[in-house]
Scaffold this active site. Structure first.
Site, PDB file in Angstrom:
ATOM      1  N   TYR A  96      -3.007  -7.269   7.516  1.00  0.00           N
ATOM      2  CA  TYR A  96      -2.403  -7.973   6.505  1.00  0.00           C
ATOM      3  C   TYR A  96      -2.216  -7.507   5.389  1.00  0.00           C
ATOM      4  O   TYR A  96      -3.257  -7.180   4.581  1.00  0.00           O
ATOM      5  CB  TYR A  96      -3.168  -9.184   7.063  1.00  0.00           C
ATOM      6  CG  TYR A  96      -1.779 -10.251   6.376  1.00  0.00           C
ATOM      7  CD1 TYR A  96      -0.346 -10.328   6.380  1.00  0.00           C
ATOM      8  CD2 TYR A  96      -1.983 -11.117   5.245  1.00  0.00           C
ATOM      9  CE1 TYR A  96       0.667 -11.067   5.441  1.00  0.00           C
ATOM     10  CE2 TYR A  96      -0.910 -12.254   4.821  1.00  0.00           C
ATOM     11  CZ  TYR A  96       0.387 -11.879   4.713  1.00  0.00           C
ATOM     12  OH  TYR A  96       0.594 -12.999   4.133  1.00  0.00           O
ATOM     13  N   ASP A 125      -7.256  -2.161   0.650  1.00  0.00           N
ATOM     14  CA  ASP A 125      -6.702  -2.965  -0.018  1.00  0.00           C
ATOM     15  C   ASP A 125      -8.516  -3.934   0.225  1.00  0.00           C
ATOM     16  O   ASP A 125      -8.332  -4.666   0.834  1.00  0.00           O
ATOM     17  CB  ASP A 125      -5.745  -3.873   2.145  1.00  0.00           C
ATOM     18  CG  ASP A 125      -5.631  -5.826   1.063  1.00  0.00           C
ATOM     19  OD1 ASP A 125      -6.112  -5.956   0.392  1.00  0.00           O
ATOM     20  OD2 ASP A 125      -4.635  -5.447   2.258  1.00  0.00           O
ATOM     21  N   LYS A 163      -8.125 -12.938  -4.318  1.00  0.00           N
ATOM     22  CA  LYS A 163      -9.211 -14.262  -3.924  1.00  0.00           C
ATOM     23  C   LYS A 163     -10.437 -13.832  -4.941  1.00  0.00           C
ATOM     24  O   LYS A 163     -10.292 -14.677  -6.234  1.00  0.00           O
ATOM     25  CB  LYS A 163      -9.856 -13.607  -1.982  1.00  0.00           C
ATOM     26  CG  LYS A 163      -8.440 -13.282  -1.903  1.00  0.00           C
ATOM     27  CD  LYS A 163      -8.675 -13.698  -0.216  1.00  0.00           C
ATOM     28  CE  LYS A 163      -7.572 -13.814   0.773  1.00  0.00           C
ATOM     29  NZ  LYS A 163      -7.245 -14.810   1.701  1.00  0.00           N
TER      30      LYS A 163
HETATM   31  N1  HOZ Z   1      -3.309 -14.850   5.120  1.00  0.00           N
HETATM   32  C1  HOZ Z   1      -4.075 -15.776   4.316  1.00  0.00           C
HETATM   33  C2  HOZ Z   1      -5.490 -15.666   5.712  1.00  0.00           C
HETATM   34  N2  HOZ Z   1      -5.779 -14.318   6.291  1.00  0.00           N
HETATM   35  C3  HOZ Z   1      -4.197 -17.765   5.113  1.00  0.00           C
HETATM   36  C4  HOZ Z   1      -3.644 -18.157   3.957  1.00  0.00           C
HETATM   37  C5  HOZ Z   1      -3.403 -19.304   3.561  1.00  0.00           C
HETATM   38  O1  HOZ Z   1      -3.131 -19.798   4.856  1.00  0.00           O
HETATM   39  O2  HOZ Z   1      -4.166 -20.133   2.594  1.00  0.00           O
END
Ligand code: HOZ
Length: 453
Positions: free
Chosen positions: A167, A262, A290
Site C-alpha cells: 500500500y 516506500d 510518519k
Molecule cells: N493506512 C493506514 C494503515 N496502514 C491506516 C491509517 C489510519 O486509519 O489512520
C-alpha cells in the site's frame, strides 16, 4: 445523487457492529460513533479505524502518554498501534511537546520558507545516504504519488510496477491490488480510478522476482520504475526474502528504470538510516512519512540529485503544497529524529520488540493456536495461520475471524492492537519490559477467552 439537491436531513445512522446494540449506546465511544456516522462516512476519517474488519464499535481515544492510551470512557490500554507508526518515542514525548509549544507560539503556518524546514531536510539527507535532496509534503500518500510522477518525468516512461498487497497511499494508480484498508475492506482496486490510470500500473507478486522479470520482458521499455515497501507493512509485516530487494535493484538498473522505496513506515523505524541501510540496497528515490513528522501530518520524497533537480522550480515536474514544510510538523519531526540519534536507541527497540515477539510465540504455541509472528525491528504482526508468511497468498490464508476474536479479547483486557489482521503493530521506546510482560500475560488469557483453550 449527482449534482443534486443539498441534504436537508441527516441520513439514518447505520448500525455497523453488535456492540452498537439495538437500543441506546452504552458507552461514550458508542455515543460518539453513533454521532460520527451522521456526519462522517462510516463514522471515521480513515476506513480501518471503523473496526469493520474486527466487528464492534471503535474506541474513541481521549489521550495518550508514553506507551499507553486512554479512551473516552476512561479505559487504559497498552498501545501497539502507535498512530500506525509515527510514535516511535511513544505518546506526548516531552521533547516533542516542548518543540511543538515553542513552534506554535511563533505562528503555525506561513506558506513561506522557514529555517526549521532546512534543518529537517538536512537531518534527512545526512541520515539516508541515497537522499541528496528531499522535498517535504504532508502525507505518505503525497510522497508516493509525487515520487511516481518524478520517476515518470525522469525516465520519460509511463508504467509503474507495484506489488499486490503493498500500500502506498490512496492516489489514483496506486489503489490497484492495494494492501492496508483497501485489502481489509475487500476493495483492493478502488472504484473511481479510471481504467486508463489503472492500466499504467503493473502488479507483481511480493517476494517473487520472476513476476517482476516477466513484466519487464513484456513492458520493459515503458516501465518508469518499481515502487516497493522494503518491508511490507500493509498486508501485515512481511519481510523481503533474501535477494529480493537486490534483485529489484538489478532489474531496474539493467532496464534504465527507477527503484522507489516506500519507507513511509520503515524510515527511521527499522534503522536510523532506513530499511535501505539495514538491508544494504540503494534505491533511486525514497518516500518517507510518519516518524519524520513525530505524529504530525508530514511526508517527504527524496533521492539522487540528478533526479530531484527535475522538481519545480528547478525542473519541469510540478508539485506544491500550502502546508508543506509546516513549522509544527517540522518541529515535531526534528525533535523525534534528535531523540532517535541517542546511542543505543535502535538496540533498545530491537530488544523490546524481540521480547514481545518471543513471549507471544510461546503463548500461541502453548495455546496450540496456529500462528506465525513476523517481526522486523520494532514492527511485527501475528498472523493466524501456521506460516511461514512470506507471500500475499500466505497472508491471505490467515483466519481473520480468529484475529477479530483475539483483537477484542486483547482490547477488553487493556491492549490496543491494529483493528485488522493486515496491518503492522509497533513497539516504541516508551514500552517498558513491564508493559511487554503484561501484554504477554494478557495474550495468554485473551487466547483462552477467544478460543476456549
Ligand atoms: N493506512 C493506514 C494503515 N496502514 C491506516 C491509517 C489510519 O486509519 O489512520
Amino acid at each position: 445523487m449527482v449534482g443534486g439537491a443539498f441534504l436537508t436531513s441527516r441520513p439514518p445512522v447505520p448500525r455497523t457492529g453488535s456492540s452498537v446494540g439495538l437500543n441506546m449506546p452504552n458507552t461514550r465511544s458508542e455515543q460518539l460513533f453513533a454521532d460520527a456516522q451522521k456526519y462522517i462516512p462510516g463514522g471515521v476519517n480513515s476506513p480501518v479505524r471503523s473496526f469493520r474488519a474486527v466487528g464492534g464499535t471503535p474506541v474513541f481515544i481521549d489521550r495518550g502518554s508514553g506507551a499507553h492510551v486512554w479512551d473516552v470512557d476512561g479505559n487504559e490500554y497498552i498501545d501497539y498501534l502507535g498512530s500506525w507508526g509515527p510514535l516511535v518515542l511513544g505518546h506526548a514525548h516531552p521533547a516533542v511537546v516542548e518543540a511543538l509549544k515553542k513552534a506554535a507560539e511563533g505562528g503555525t503556518s506561513f506558506g513561506a520558507p522557514v529555517a526549521q524546514e532546512v534543518e529537517l531536510a538536512q537531518l534527512i539527507c545526512e541520515a539516508v545516504p541515497s537522499i541528496d535532496a528531499v522535498r517535504l509534503v504532508n502525507s505518505g500518500t503525497e510522497a508516493c504519488m509525487s515520487a511516481i510522477r518524478l520517476a515518470r518525468a525522469f525516465t520519460g516512461r509511463n508504467k509503474i510496477i507495484k506489488f499486490a498487497g503493498c500500500y502506498h497511499g490512496h492516489a489514483d494508480g496506486l489503489l490497484v491490488k492495494a494492501g492496508s484498508g483497501a485489502m481489509t475492506h475487500g476493495i483492493p482496486t478502488s472504484a473511481g480510478v479510471p481504467e486508463s490510470y489503472a492500466s499504467e500500473t503493473l502488479v507483481a507478486d511480493f517476494n517473487d522476482l520472476s513476476s517482476v522479470e516477466s513484466l519487464f520482458a513484456v513492458h520493459g521499455e515503458d516501465i518508469a520504475g518499481i515502487i516497493v515497501e522494503p518491508v511490507a507493512g500493509n498486508m501485515g509485516v512481511v519481510p523481503a526474502a533474501d535477494g529480493f530487494l537486490e534483485g529489484l535493484r538489478r532489474v531496474t538498473s539493467a532496464a534504465g528504470a527507477t527503484l522507489i522505496f516506500d519507507e513511509v513506515i520503515t524510515g527511521f523505524r527499522v534503522d536510523y538510516r532506513g530499511a535501505q541501510s539495514r538491508f544494504g540496497v540503494t534505491p533511486d528515490l525514497t518516500c518517507l512519512g510518519k516518524i519524520i513528522g513525530g505524529g504530525l501530518p508530514v511526508g517527504a520524497y527524496g533521492g539522487r540529485w540528478e533526479i530531484m533537480e527535475m522538481v519545480a522550480p528547478l525542473g519541469p515536474m510540478y508539485q506544491a503544497g500550502t502546508l508543506s514544510g509546516n513549522p509544527l510538523a517540522v518541529a515535531a519531526g526534528m525533535a523525534t529524529l534528535r531523540e532517535l540519534q541517542r546511542p543505543g536507541t535502535y538496540d533498545r527497540l530491537e530488544e523490546t520488540a524481540r521480547r514481545l515477539a518471543d513471549g507471544l510465540k510461546g503463548v500461541f504455541a502453548r495455546a496450540e493456536v496456529p500462528s506465525s509472528i513476523n517481526r522486523v525491528g520494532s514492527m511485527l504482526t501475528g498472523f493466524f495461520t501456521p506460516g511461514p508468511v512470506e507471500t500475499l497468498a500466505q497472508v491471505e490464508a490467515s483466519d481473520t475471524e480468529a484475529y477479530g476474536r483475539y483483537f477484542h479479547a486483547m482490547l477488553d483486557r487493556g491492549v490496543y492492537l491494529a483493528p485488522s489482521q493486515f496491518e503492522a503493530g509497533f513497539v516504541s521506546l516508551a514500552h517498558t519490559n513491564d508493559d511487554i510482560d503484561r501484554t504477554i500475560a494478557i495474550a495468554e488469557s485473551a487466547l483462552k477467552a477467544a478460543f476456549e483453550v
